[in-house]
Motif scaffolding. Structure first.
Motif: not given
Length: 673
Positions: A222-238, A245-257
């Protein structure tokens, strides 16, 4: 190695030197290198005959000595389309002093043909022959090390990367980051990212996020994604969505999705797979339906395979049929992966006829395909057909594996084929070198138990070379319930309550054994023990697929729009059944109420509600298919048997234990489940 020797050795078998006329030799020698390369890249990628002819032309004309031509020929033979990788290696061995282009082709060919260890072996040969690797070599090698978890070799190859000054190449670093993360060496992966921080691109950052997620370090991702990525592509979000989702955090995954501005097939597939792995199969299908409504993407075979798995789990045969029609309509190749998922869906939804049709139409069958069909027949009690298909697989020269024998033993168990089961069990190690695992012993115990040979079952458990698990003891406890062996049931029940103190189903079985014997004080003791241990019971939920929509029933919830009509229909059904001799089995009613979340009466168990809904919404004679999360109780089993005769309908119920085909007053389980 002389040119003449090379030419004679590698000439395809259908082209004989003596058959080549002077005229044809002259004409082929006029072909330029460019022309031969064009032929190899256009005519020879799907036709082995054309490839052999082009190979012969290259040999006769002398162009095989050109590394680009030789490399192109090796590449064509190495294609998975031909399943001829062994010959590709022979052709490679005849190349005189191969350059890096040819080496890379054979190393990549090893990877693509599932021979990752050979990648590393050929790289060692390459280094020994003083051939200098390039940046393309190392990304392949890192992927190979990842596949076979070759940690020591990976460290040496990484040292070569640094020595040859390829450390700043983005493709090599992203492959290296993924490799180290797969080893669980997340600090080394991050060090590889940070060593060339100024040249980091989004691909390397995505690889690091994926690595963190695979190692379970969600906060670092999360830290790398939110603070250290000046540009993101669809692969970043994926990477984030699939990781959460793999970690069982389905609610958080759905919100991001839901917050993604752009989604590709991987995005949708990640969410579908996440829901499936989390047991949320209805939600997985809802996501797929949403994808279809947006009409932005044509789903490929991977997401379709996931959707079929969801259909199988909730019994959504109509939606599975839609996927099948979509595959046909869009001429999607029914390969082993997609074909196996499709036939597995049909089998689990009770459509063995359709499963068999799919099985017959899969041209390239893998062991998983045979296993799925054998397993499908076994789970529906078609033991003779399952064993016959196993014999056919053997005649096809395909080696069975542990899953194959698990399915065959399961078939024998459900049909009482004790002698056949014993023969299959002994042949596993004797003829195929397969060491029986705990699941195989569980099948054998179940087989003895169904046949009433309880002492033999217990003796087998006590002689097991591996520690029996709860499933093995559970199979014996189930047999004790059916055969009324209270003494053994009590002994086995105590073992199970120690092994799985929070499994409510074990308490239910033991209580039912006591109830059947009229030992009500012991029934009360089991219930009190559950209360002391804080054991929670799962609510009974039944699903029925009508018109492509899965309807869920759970007593105590009146959210379904037709709930009032369902209750009225169920009352009418019960009245008819009672006229035919049905009498509610109340000997276990108290415990069944607990397991069905205190259902007010046997009449309102969830499978009965689902069947009543099916009667309301289908034509007379239509098969009703129900999927239930718990074991079907004896009362419901008796009621549905009579229902199938009175209403002249086939009912297929898939409960937690097995499949029940009810027809004309009988059940395929032979009253043992």
């Amino acid at each position: 190695m002389s040119t003449s020797t090379t030419t004679t050795t590698n000439l395809p078998h259908h082209i004989k030197p003596k058959e080549v006329s002077a005229e044809s030799t002259a004409s082929t020698s006029k072909l330029s290198q460019k022309t031969i390369l064009h032929i190899l890249n256009t005519k020879c990628t799907t036709s082995l005959q054309h490839l052999k002819q082009a190979h012969g032309v290259a040999l006769r004309s002398g162009h095989f000595q050109d590394h680009y031509v030789a490399g192109a020929i090796v590449k064509c033979y190495a294609s998975q389309h031909f399943s001829n990788f062994g010959f590709a290696l022979k052709v490679f061995d005849s190349v005189w002093r191969p350059n890096v282009f040819v080496w890379n082709i054979v190393i990549k060919g090893c990877l693509e043909n599932n021979e990752a260890l050979s990648c590393i072996s050929y790289y060692c040969k390459m280094v020994a022959m003083n051939a200098r690797p390039n940046k393309f070599t190392y990304s392949i090698l890192f992927k190979a090390c990842t596949l076979v978890q070759a940690v020591e070799e990976a460290l040496q190859i990484h040292a070569h990367v640094v020595k040859n000054q390829f450390g700043e190449d983005g493709h090599i670093r992203s492959a290296g980051i993924q490799m180290y993360a797969s080893f669980g060496l997340v600090e080394e992966a991050r060090r590889m990212l940070d060593e060339a921080a100024e040249s980091n691109d989004v691909i390397c950052l995505n690889a690091m996020i994926d690595g963190y997620m695979k190692c379970g370090d969600v906060e670092a991702a999360k830290e790398l994604f939110e603070k250290h990525m000046p540009s993101k592509n669809v692969g970043s979000w994926n990477a984030m969505v699939s990781g959460l989702a793999r970690c069982g955090m389905l609610k958080e995954a759905r919100e991001l999705f839901d917050g993604m501005s752009e989604k590709d097939e991987i995005s949708w597939s990640a969410m579908v797979d996440g829901y499936i792995k989390g047991g949320c199969h209805k939600e997985a299908l809802e996501i797929f339906n949403e994808m279809q409504k947006e009409n932005l993407l044509c789903p490929g075979k991977f997401i379709l395979s996931s959707v079929l798995a969801a259909c199988a789990n909730v019994g959504a045969v109509d939606q599975g049929k839609w996927v099948h029609a979509y595959i046909k309509r869009n001429t999607i190749q029914l390969d082993a992966v997609l074909g196996t998922a499709l036939l597995d869906m049909y089998a689990k939804c009770g459509r063995l006829d359709m499963a068999w049709e799919v099985f017959e139409n899969i041209k390239q069958k893998e062991i998983s395909t045979w296993n799925a069909m054998i397993g499908g027949l076994a789970m529906h009690g078609r033991a003779d057909d399952a064993i016959e298909l196993f014999s056919k697989m053997q005649r096809s020269k395909l080696e069975p594996n542990g899953v194959t024998f698990l399915n065959v033993l399961n078939a024998c168990a459900h049909s009482g084929f004790v002698d056949k089961g014993l023969n299959f069990f002994s042949s596993m190690k004797k003829f195929y070198g397969i060491e029986p695992e705990v699941e195989h012993y569980g099948c054998m115990v179940d087989m003895f138990g169904r046949a009433g040979q309880l002492e033999e079952a217990e003796q087998l458990i006590n002689s097991m070379p591996i520690k029996p698990n709860a499933a093995v003891w559970g199979a014996l406890l189930g047999a004790c319930r059916i055969h009324g062996n209270v003494e053994m049931g009590e002994r086995v029940g105590r073992i199970l309550l120690e092994l799985e103190p929070q499994n409510s189903g074990r308490y239910a079985l033991l209580s039912n054994i006591y109830a059947k014997a009229g030992r009500w004080d012991d029934v009360e003791k089991v219930r009190m023990l559950m209360k002391e241990r804080g054991v929670k019971t799962s609510p009974g939920i039944s699903m029925v697929d009508i018109g492509g929509m899965v309807h869920e029933f759970k007593v105590g919830e009146g959210s379904h729009p037709q709930m009032k009509e369902v209750y009225l229909m169920l009352e009418t059904i019960i009245e008819k059944l009672q006229m035919e001799g049905y009498s509610p089995n109340s000997s276990q009613v108290l415990f069944d109420i607990a397991e069905e979340e205190k259902e007010t009466a046997l009449q309102y168990h969830s499978e009965k509600l689902a069947i009543a809904f099916g009667v309301l919404n289908t034509k007379p004679g239509t098969t009703i298919r129900v999927t239930k999360n718990l074991r079907t109780c004896e009362d419901c089993h008796s009621a549905i048997k009579i229902f199938s005769k009175v209403y002249e309908r086939d009912i297929i119920v898939r409960d937690r234990m097995r499949y029940h085909h009810f027809r004309n007053g009988r059940c395929s389980c032979k009253d043992f489940w």
